[in-house]
Design a protein around this motif. Structure first.
Motif, PDB file in Angstrom:
ATOM      1  N   LEU A  87       0.829  -1.209   0.000  1.00  0.00           N
ATOM      2  CA  LEU A  87       0.000   0.000   0.000  1.00  0.00           C
ATOM      3  C   LEU A  87       0.860   1.254   0.000  1.00  0.00           C
ATOM      4  CD1 LEU A  87      -2.856  -1.032   2.455  1.00  0.00           C
ATOM      5  CD2 LEU A  87      -2.997  -0.772  -0.023  1.00  0.00           C
ATOM      6  N   LEU A  88       1.926   1.237   0.780  1.00  0.00           N
ATOM      7  CA  LEU A  88       2.833   2.392   0.789  1.00  0.00           C
ATOM      8  C   LEU A  88       3.450   2.622  -0.586  1.00  0.00           C
ATOM      9  CD1 LEU A  88       4.616   2.035   4.239  1.00  0.00           C
ATOM     10  CD2 LEU A  88       3.175   3.923   3.466  1.00  0.00           C
ATOM     11  N   ASP A  89       3.760   1.536  -1.282  1.00  0.00           N
ATOM     12  CA  ASP A  89       4.303   1.670  -2.634  1.00  0.00           C
ATOM     13  C   ASP A  89       3.268   2.309  -3.562  1.00  0.00           C
ATOM     14  OD1 ASP A  89       6.629   0.494  -1.736  1.00  0.00           O
ATOM     15  OD2 ASP A  89       6.156  -1.489  -2.556  1.00  0.00           O
ATOM     16  N   GLN A  90       1.993   1.938  -3.375  1.00  0.00           N
ATOM     17  CA  GLN A  90       0.926   2.516  -4.195  1.00  0.00           C
ATOM     18  C   GLN A  90       0.704   3.989  -3.864  1.00  0.00           C
ATOM     19  OE1 GLN A  90      -2.718   0.255  -4.004  1.00  0.00           O
ATOM     20  NE2 GLN A  90      -1.597  -1.676  -4.051  1.00  0.00           N
ATOM     21  N   HIS A  99       0.998  11.990   2.628  1.00  0.00           N
ATOM     22  CA  HIS A  99       0.084  13.103   2.387  1.00  0.00           C
ATOM     23  C   HIS A  99      -1.320  12.569   2.128  1.00  0.00           C
ATOM     24  CE1 HIS A  99       3.152  16.234   2.383  1.00  0.00           C
ATOM     25  NE2 HIS A  99       3.935  15.293   1.887  1.00  0.00           N
ATOM     26  N   LEU A 100      -2.290  13.252   2.696  1.00  0.00           N
ATOM     27  CA  LEU A 100      -3.684  12.826   2.614  1.00  0.00           C
ATOM     28  C   LEU A 100      -4.164  12.677   1.175  1.00  0.00           C
ATOM     29  CD1 LEU A 100      -6.109  12.089   4.361  1.00  0.00           C
ATOM     30  CD2 LEU A 100      -6.787  14.491   4.299  1.00  0.00           C
ATOM     31  N   ASP A 101      -3.739  13.578   0.293  1.00  0.00           N
ATOM     32  CA  ASP A 101      -4.198  13.501  -1.099  1.00  0.00           C
ATOM     33  C   ASP A 101      -3.685  12.261  -1.822  1.00  0.00           C
ATOM     34  OD1 ASP A 101      -1.600  14.613  -1.053  1.00  0.00           O
ATOM     35  OD2 ASP A 101      -1.913  15.630  -2.955  1.00  0.00           O
ATOM     36  N   LYS A 102      -2.609  11.660  -1.346  1.00  0.00           N
ATOM     37  CA  LYS A 102      -2.086  10.407  -1.906  1.00  0.00           C
ATOM     38  C   LYS A 102      -2.725   9.206  -1.211  1.00  0.00           C
ATOM     39  CE  LYS A 102       1.484  12.136  -4.351  1.00  0.00           C
ATOM     40  NZ  LYS A 102       2.043  11.772  -5.599  1.00  0.00           N
ATOM     41  N   PHE A 103      -2.999   9.353   0.073  1.00  0.00           N
ATOM     42  CA  PHE A 103      -3.536   8.262   0.887  1.00  0.00           C
ATOM     43  C   PHE A 103      -5.001   7.965   0.569  1.00  0.00           C
ATOM     44  CE2 PHE A 103      -5.675   6.935   4.862  1.00  0.00           C
ATOM     45  CZ  PHE A 103      -5.010   5.741   5.099  1.00  0.00           C
ATOM     46  N   PRO A 149      -7.136   8.196  -2.125  1.00  0.00           N
ATOM     47  CA  PRO A 149      -7.571   7.355  -3.246  1.00  0.00           C
ATOM     48  C   PRO A 149      -7.232   5.875  -3.055  1.00  0.00           C
ATOM     49  CG  PRO A 149      -6.364   9.272  -4.056  1.00  0.00           C
ATOM     50  CD  PRO A 149      -6.228   9.258  -2.567  1.00  0.00           C
ATOM     51  N   VAL A 150      -6.047   5.598  -2.542  1.00  0.00           N
ATOM     52  CA  VAL A 150      -5.631   4.213  -2.328  1.00  0.00           C
ATOM     53  C   VAL A 150      -6.493   3.570  -1.250  1.00  0.00           C
ATOM     54  CG1 VAL A 150      -3.732   2.728  -1.547  1.00  0.00           C
ATOM     55  CG2 VAL A 150      -3.282   4.610  -3.131  1.00  0.00           C
ATOM     56  N   MET A 151      -6.692   4.274  -0.155  1.00  0.00           N
ATOM     57  CA  MET A 151      -7.466   3.719   0.952  1.00  0.00           C
ATOM     58  C   MET A 151      -8.940   3.604   0.599  1.00  0.00           C
ATOM     59  SD  MET A 151      -6.431   2.387   3.604  1.00  0.00           S
ATOM     60  CE  MET A 151      -7.628   1.328   4.359  1.00  0.00           C
ATOM     61  N   THR A 152      -9.455   4.522  -0.187  1.00  0.00           N
ATOM     62  CA  THR A 152     -10.849   4.433  -0.626  1.00  0.00           C
ATOM     63  C   THR A 152     -11.067   3.165  -1.438  1.00  0.00           C
ATOM     64  OG1 THR A 152     -11.104   6.835  -0.633  1.00  0.00           O
ATOM     65  CG2 THR A 152     -12.659   5.581  -1.973  1.00  0.00           C
ATOM     66  N   LYS A 153     -10.137   2.853  -2.329  1.00  0.00           N
ATOM     67  CA  LYS A 153     -10.243   1.629  -3.134  1.00  0.00           C
ATOM     68  C   LYS A 153     -10.167   0.396  -2.238  1.00  0.00           C
ATOM     69  CE  LYS A 153      -8.517  -0.714  -7.237  1.00  0.00           C
ATOM     70  NZ  LYS A 153      -9.683  -1.537  -7.235  1.00  0.00           N
ATOM     71  N   VAL A 154      -9.265   0.401  -1.273  1.00  0.00           N
ATOM     72  CA  VAL A 154      -9.148  -0.726  -0.341  1.00  0.00           C
ATOM     73  C   VAL A 154     -10.474  -0.945   0.383  1.00  0.00           C
ATOM     74  CG1 VAL A 154      -8.085  -1.443   1.858  1.00  0.00           C
ATOM     75  CG2 VAL A 154      -6.651  -0.593  -0.006  1.00  0.00           C
ATOM     76  N   LEU A 155     -11.075   0.128   0.869  1.00  0.00           N
ATOM     77  CA  LEU A 155     -12.333   0.017   1.614  1.00  0.00           C
ATOM     78  C   LEU A 155     -13.482  -0.430   0.714  1.00  0.00           C
ATOM     79  CD1 LEU A 155     -11.987   3.174   3.862  1.00  0.00           C
ATOM     80  CD2 LEU A 155     -11.846   0.790   4.601  1.00  0.00           C
ATOM     81  N   ASP A 169       7.954  12.098   0.336  1.00  0.00           N
ATOM     82  CA  ASP A 169       8.448  12.992   1.375  1.00  0.00           C
ATOM     83  C   ASP A 169       9.567  12.292   2.147  1.00  0.00           C
ATOM     84  OD1 ASP A 169       8.810  14.629   3.617  1.00  0.00           O
ATOM     85  OD2 ASP A 169       6.686  15.181   3.658  1.00  0.00           O
ATOM     86  N   PRO A 170      10.776  12.864   2.171  1.00  0.00           N
ATOM     87  CA  PRO A 170      11.894  12.220   2.879  1.00  0.00           C
ATOM     88  C   PRO A 170      11.635  12.061   4.384  1.00  0.00           C
ATOM     89  CG  PRO A 170      12.529  14.402   2.080  1.00  0.00           C
ATOM     90  CD  PRO A 170      11.149  14.128   1.566  1.00  0.00           C
TER      91      PRO A 170
END
Length: 88
Positions: free
Chosen positions: A22-25, A36-40, A42-48, A30-31
């Motif tokens: 999931l982190l790769d997706q 960031h929420l805008d990246k998280f 969409p991925v989490m919405t699909k998972v749910l 950010d070092p």
């Protein structure tokens, strides 16, 4: 660092390899390691929506613990649980 806890708090139960996928997706760039929420989202919405990483059903867990309760006393001692989890 805490992304696995965040995902699990949403009712999903991935293993550590799945958290890494999931982190790769999410493409964490950010070092500092912050997601960031805008990246998280969409991925989490699909998972749910796909209902991925569902917990093991209660009846399956109960059956597993009943199988480990060799003396049929209604509980498993810490020692027995450790033995079952560490011996082949």
């Amino acid at each position: 660092r805490e992304i696995g806890c965040i995902i699990r708090s949403l009712g999903c139960f991935p293993n550590e390899a799945e958290v890494q996928e999931l982190l790769d997706q999410i493409e964490v760039e950010d070092p500092s390691g912050f997601v960031h929420l805008d990246k998280f989202l969409p991925v989490m919405t699909k998972v749910l929506l796909d209902e991925r990483f569902q917990p093991i059903p209660e009846d399956v867990l109960l059956h597993a613990f009943e199988a480990l309760d060799e003396n049929k006393c209604g509980y498993i001692t810490k020692e027995d649980l450790v033995r079952h989890l560490t011996e082949g």
